[in-house]
Design a protein around this motif. Structure first.
Motif, PDB file in Angstrom:
ATOM      1  N   THR A  53      69.509  52.661  13.963  1.00  0.00           N
ATOM      2  CA  THR A  53      70.393  53.012  12.858  1.00  0.00           C
ATOM      3  C   THR A  53      71.140  54.297  13.177  1.00  0.00           C
ATOM      4  O   THR A  53      70.564  55.229  13.738  1.00  0.00           O
ATOM      5  CB  THR A  53      69.579  53.196  11.552  1.00  0.00           C
ATOM      6  N   SER A  60      77.495  53.750   7.922  1.00  0.00           N
ATOM      7  CA  SER A  60      76.265  53.687   8.703  1.00  0.00           C
ATOM      8  C   SER A  60      76.133  52.281   9.254  1.00  0.00           C
ATOM      9  O   SER A  60      76.761  51.340   8.755  1.00  0.00           O
ATOM     10  CB  SER A  60      75.045  54.064   7.862  1.00  0.00           C
ATOM     11  N   THR A  62      73.235  49.478  11.313  1.00  0.00           N
ATOM     12  CA  THR A  62      71.884  49.152  11.757  1.00  0.00           C
ATOM     13  C   THR A  62      71.954  47.902  12.604  1.00  0.00           C
ATOM     14  O   THR A  62      72.572  46.916  12.208  1.00  0.00           O
ATOM     15  CB  THR A  62      70.956  48.889  10.552  1.00  0.00           C
ATOM     16  N   THR A  63      71.304  47.932  13.767  1.00  0.00           N
ATOM     17  CA  THR A  63      71.191  46.749  14.618  1.00  0.00           C
ATOM     18  C   THR A  63      69.717  46.421  14.807  1.00  0.00           C
ATOM     19  O   THR A  63      68.929  47.291  15.191  1.00  0.00           O
ATOM     20  CB  THR A  63      71.853  46.972  15.986  1.00  0.00           C
ATOM     21  N   SER A  70      73.534  42.737  13.283  1.00  0.00           N
ATOM     22  CA  SER A  70      73.870  44.121  12.998  1.00  0.00           C
ATOM     23  C   SER A  70      74.572  44.175  11.649  1.00  0.00           C
ATOM     24  O   SER A  70      75.265  43.224  11.267  1.00  0.00           O
ATOM     25  CB  SER A  70      74.769  44.699  14.086  1.00  0.00           C
TER      26      SER A  70
END
Lengths: 110, 118
Positions: A53, A60, A62-63, A70
């Motif tokens: 993240t 922002s 996140t993956t 993602s």
């Protein structure tokens, strides 16, 4: 080849709203980037995020590499956030080319 | 100010004419990509170079398109002869070493060349 799908394809928001954009990919990757293409056509780097993240201001990402997706979060959206958001991935094997998703077109209205 | 520079920014040409687009990658970047963007097809990869050698040009129509890197500071994409269906925005991108399985680097894009073939 690897398939990259983004959702939703289109999104209309009122200024100040939050949103989540998703990128699904069909194979293991070692690179994932999020780009914003502004109304003038420029491709602007947002995040390099193969895993984990990251946050940058109101954005922002996140993956979750093991689950092959993602997410890009936009909070308190502004009209300047309008444009198309692309994710692009690079596979773990092969020629290491960068493959783009289909994009999410975002319109933020005042 | 490190950036990828593309020229020209706009090009209008007649069908059948030769078109050459140029790209100066970021200094020190050894990986160069050419993409084409259309409304129907999105962002398609045309060619991919590493250390000036072409690694993948499977996305490029070979009969009329050619891509080269005569030196580390210049990549070219040529269309001869051009056709109306080639109208699109052509983007160049570069990535720094080590671009590869163990690489941990991102790609940066130029501003694009908007090509119109009439």
């Amino acid at each position: 080849g690897i398939q990259v799908e983004q959702s939703p394809p289109d999104l209309i928001l009122q200024e100040g709203a939050n949103s989540t954009l998703r990128c699904n990919f069909s194979d293991s990757v070692n690179n994932l980037q999020w780009f914003h293409q502004n109304p003038w056509g420029q491709l602007i780097n947002l995040f390099y995020i193969p895993s984990g993240t990251k946050q940058n201001g109101r954005l922002s990402a996140t993956t979750v590499a093991t689950e092959r997706y993602s997410l890009l979060y936009i909070s308190s959206s502004q009209t300047t956030d309008s444009g198309v958001y692309f994710c692009a991935v690079r596979r773990n094997t092969g020629f290491q080319k960068l493959v783009f998703g289909t994009g999410t077109r975002l319109l933020v209205s005042p | 100010d490190a950036r990828v520079t593309q020229t020209p920014r706009h090009k209008v040409t007649e069908m059948g004419q030769e078109v050459t687009m140029r790209c100066q990658p970021i200094l020190g970047h050894n990986t160069v990509f050419w993409y084409r963007q259309t409304m129907m097809q999105g962002l398609e990869l045309l060619a991919y170079f590493r250390n000036r050698a072409p690694l993948d040009d499977s996305g490029m129509p070979k009969d009329r398109f050619s891509a080269e890197m005569p030196d580390a500071t210049l990549a070219t994409l040529k269309i001869q002869p051009s056709e109306p269906r080639d109208s699109a925005v052509y983007f160049c991108a570069s990535g720094s070493p080590p671009w590869g399985v163990r690489g941990n680097t991102e790609a940066f894009f130029g501003q694009g060349t908007r090509l119109t073939v009439v």
